[in-house]
Scaffold this active site. Structure first.
Site, short mmCIF file in Angstrom:
data_model
loop_
_atom_site.label_atom_id
_atom_site.label_comp_id
_atom_site.label_asym_id
_atom_site.label_seq_id
_atom_site.Cartn_x
_atom_site.Cartn_y
_atom_site.Cartn_z
N CYS A 1 -21.74 -19.92 11.76
CA CYS A 1 -21.65 -18.78 12.80
C CYS A 1 -21.39 -17.69 11.82
O CYS A 1 -21.74 -16.37 12.17
CB CYS A 1 -20.81 -18.67 13.60
SG CYS A 1 -21.25 -20.19 14.94
N ASN B 1 -23.55 -18.45 22.95
CA ASN B 1 -23.00 -18.20 21.45
C ASN B 1 -24.40 -18.73 20.63
O ASN B 1 -24.73 -19.88 20.70
CB ASN B 1 -21.86 -19.51 21.28
CG ASN B 1 -21.52 -19.43 19.68
OD1 ASN B 1 -22.23 -19.23 18.71
ND2 ASN B 1 -20.23 -19.89 19.44
N HIS C 1 -18.43 -11.96 16.33
CA HIS C 1 -19.33 -13.10 16.53
C HIS C 1 -18.96 -13.45 18.11
O HIS C 1 -18.10 -13.56 18.30
CB HIS C 1 -18.92 -14.42 15.65
CG HIS C 1 -19.56 -15.62 16.20
ND1 HIS C 1 -20.87 -15.65 16.57
CD2 HIS C 1 -18.87 -16.81 16.32
CE1 HIS C 1 -20.87 -16.89 17.03
NE2 HIS C 1 -20.04 -17.51 16.85
C1 LIG Z 1 -14.84 -25.26 24.62
C2 LIG Z 1 -13.70 -24.38 25.46
C3 LIG Z 1 -14.35 -23.40 26.26
C4 LIG Z 1 -12.96 -25.30 26.40
O1 LIG Z 1 -11.85 -24.62 26.93
P1 LIG Z 1 -10.23 -25.09 26.97
O2 LIG Z 1 -9.68 -24.15 27.58
O3 LIG Z 1 -10.15 -25.35 25.49
O4 LIG Z 1 -10.54 -26.57 27.55
P2 LIG Z 1 -9.91 -27.91 27.31
O5 LIG Z 1 -10.68 -28.78 26.42
O6 LIG Z 1 -8.49 -27.75 26.93
O7 LIG Z 1 -9.77 -28.56 28.63
C5 LIG Z 1 -9.12 -27.91 29.48
C6 LIG Z 1 -9.66 -28.49 31.04
O8 LIG Z 1 -11.19 -28.17 31.50
C7 LIG Z 1 -11.80 -29.41 31.54
N1 LIG Z 1 -12.92 -29.19 30.99
C8 LIG Z 1 -13.32 -29.36 29.51
N2 LIG Z 1 -14.59 -28.93 29.47
C9 LIG Z 1 -15.06 -28.61 30.47
C10 LIG Z 1 -16.35 -28.28 30.85
N3 LIG Z 1 -17.31 -28.15 30.20
N4 LIG Z 1 -16.47 -28.11 32.19
C11 LIG Z 1 -15.60 -28.35 33.27
N5 LIG Z 1 -14.28 -28.65 32.88
C12 LIG Z 1 -14.08 -28.79 31.30
C13 LIG Z 1 -10.84 -30.49 30.80
O9 LIG Z 1 -11.09 -31.72 31.43
C14 LIG Z 1 -9.61 -29.95 31.06
O10 LIG Z 1 -9.13 -30.38 32.39
P3 LIG Z 1 -7.53 -30.77 32.79
O11 LIG Z 1 -6.72 -29.59 32.50
O12 LIG Z 1 -7.77 -31.23 34.32
O13 LIG Z 1 -7.26 -32.05 32.02
C15 LIG Z 1 -12.79 -23.90 24.35
O14 LIG Z 1 -12.01 -24.68 23.88
C16 LIG Z 1 -13.40 -22.74 23.46
O15 LIG Z 1 -14.40 -21.83 23.66
N6 LIG Z 1 -13.32 -23.14 21.91
C17 LIG Z 1 -13.80 -22.42 21.05
C18 LIG Z 1 -15.43 -22.59 20.90
C19 LIG Z 1 -16.02 -21.69 20.06
O16 LIG Z 1 -16.19 -20.70 20.09
N7 LIG Z 1 -16.75 -22.40 19.12
C20 LIG Z 1 -17.78 -21.53 18.30
C21 LIG Z 1 -16.85 -21.02 17.12
S1 LIG Z 1 -18.22 -20.68 16.07
#
Ligand SMILES: CC(C)(COP(=O)(O)OP(=O)(O)OC[C@H]1O[C@@H](n2cnc3c(N)ncnc32)[C@H](O)[C@@H]1OP(=O)(O)O)[C@@H](O)C(=O)NCCC(=O)NCCS
Length: 342
Positions: A123, A295, A264
């Site tokens: 990215c 993204n 980004h």
């Molecule tokens: C991917 C992302 C949105 C997930 O959000 P998060 O808050 O970290 O989510 P978690 O993995 O901790 O999960 C939190 C809860 O949501 C749930 N969950 C995870 N993905 C889910 C989805 N796609 N839809 C619905 N629920 C989801 C999990 O099961 C968890 O449930 P629980 O609390 O009952 O156990 C986040 O981690 C993120 O944006 N990370 C950076 C990604 C990024 O920017 N990448 C590119 C960089 S270049």
């Protein structure tokens, strides 16, 4: 075939002379991606800030999207294709290991035979491309460089993967970089951390895939993009403040001087945290194209730049911080003066 000789006199300063983008035709809603991952429009909006994204279809490829974006950049820079001395194309989703996509884009644009190569920095690729382009011009190797950020992530993301399926989109953005009478691209602050190579990755390599294919035939699973979402979130939201401050300082500015910030477009919450930690002026425009584009990795900064200018939130000439980060891990930031875009 005419020989291309390096120019002998570099330019003290460089700038973005023009900007163009290509957004694929097909708009994909959260409801459409939510089904296979047991998610919802509401969860995706709240956790990522994304409302819609675009997926390429049919004739929309890395080469055609790049070519269209580049045409817009050349038009707005009022530069002819033959005046481009080098093409730098940043992508992680060109499906061939070789040859690169950039020479085909140069040919499609009728450029003749310029040096043209792909750049892989996840990215952060577009900001890496700007650094390379600016220094090629300062060093006298080129006078005008076309920098493209392009991705077709819908082909590399598993629609059944909860961590990635809702996040990514497709598109392309391009700028023409050229000499300038005053600084238009500040020094680049950049780096990488290979110890975190697993955080965003292709989950198996092609050699492994073909070994699996030999063993399991049609049951072999192709490589997909994989991401450790929470680790990436923490790193991006909280570790890049100093990179931003260093880039702003290297440009001779303070955070309060910025007229725009174009991070980004990784995740809406990451963007908000980064902006909050920098103590920007209330009048500083913050790019939020993630809402409509998702993204788009290496394409996200030029796409977000275009959206900011098109909506009138910032004007050509405004001082804008660009900061990009992602797979590698890798990062790059610089302050630029926003270009013409029409
Ligand atoms: C991917 C992302 C949105 C997930 O959000 P998060 O808050 O970290 O989510 P978690 O993995 O901790 O999960 C939190 C809860 O949501 C749930 N969950 C995870 N993905 C889910 C989805 N796609 N839809 C619905 N629920 C989801 C999990 O099961 C968890 O449930 P629980 O609390 O009952 O156990 C986040 O981690 C993120 O944006 N990370 C950076 C990604 C990024 O920017 N990448 C590119 C960089 S270049």
């Amino acid at each position: 075939m005419a020989a291309r000789l390096a120019h002998i006199t570099g330019s003290e300063h460089t700038a973005l002379l023009g900007l163009g983008v290509y957004r694929p035709q097909r708009i994909v809603t959260n409801d459409e991606v939510a089904g296979p991952i047991d998610s919802s429009d509401e969860w995706i909006r709240t956790r990522s800030g994304i409302h819609t994204r675009r997926f390429a279809t049919g004739s929309e490829t890395v080469v055609t999207m790049s070519t269209e974006a580049a045409r817009g950049a050349l038009r707005s820079a009022r530069i002819e294709a033959e005046q481009i001395d080098c093409v730098v194309l940043a992508t992680s989703t060109w499906p061939l290991l070789t040859p690169a996509a950039a020479p085909q884009v140069a040919t499609a644009l009728g450029m003749g035979h310029p040096p043209a190569f792909d750049l892989s920095a996840g990215c952060a690729g577009f900001c890496h491309g700007l650094a390379v382009a600016s220094d090629l011009i300062k060093g006298g190797t080129a006078r005008h460089v076309l920098v493209i950020g392009v991705e077709l992530l819908s082909a590399t993301v598993n629609p059944a993967d909860r961590a990635t399926a809702f996040l990514f989109g497709d598109g392309a953005g391009a700028v023409v970089v050229g000499p300038a009478s005053e600084p238009g691209i500040g020094p680049t602050v950049w780096g990488s951390d290979g110890t975190q190579h697993h955080a965003i990755r292709q989950d198996k390599n092609w050699v492994e895939f073909f070994a699996e294919f030999d063993e399991r035939g049609a049951e072999a699973v192709r490589p997909w993009l994989a991401m450790e979402g929470t680790a990436v979130f923490r790193w991006a939201a909280h570790s890049l403040k100093q990179v931003c401050l260093d880039a702003i300082g290297a440009a001779g500015l303070r955070p309060g001087d910025l007229e725009a910030m174009i991070p980004h477009q990784a995740n809406g919450r990451i963007i908000e945290i980064m902006a909050r930690e920098l103590d920007l002026s209330p009048s500083c425009a913050l790019a939020g194209d993630i809402e409509e584009a998702g993204n788009t990795s290496a394409a996200s900064i030029p796409l977000a730049m275009e959206a900011l200018l098109r909506k009138g939130d910032a004007k050509p000439g405004a001082d804008a911080l660009l900061v990009a980060f992602g797979a590698g891990l890798s990062w790059a930031a610089q302050v630029v003066k926003l270009p013409n875009w029409q």
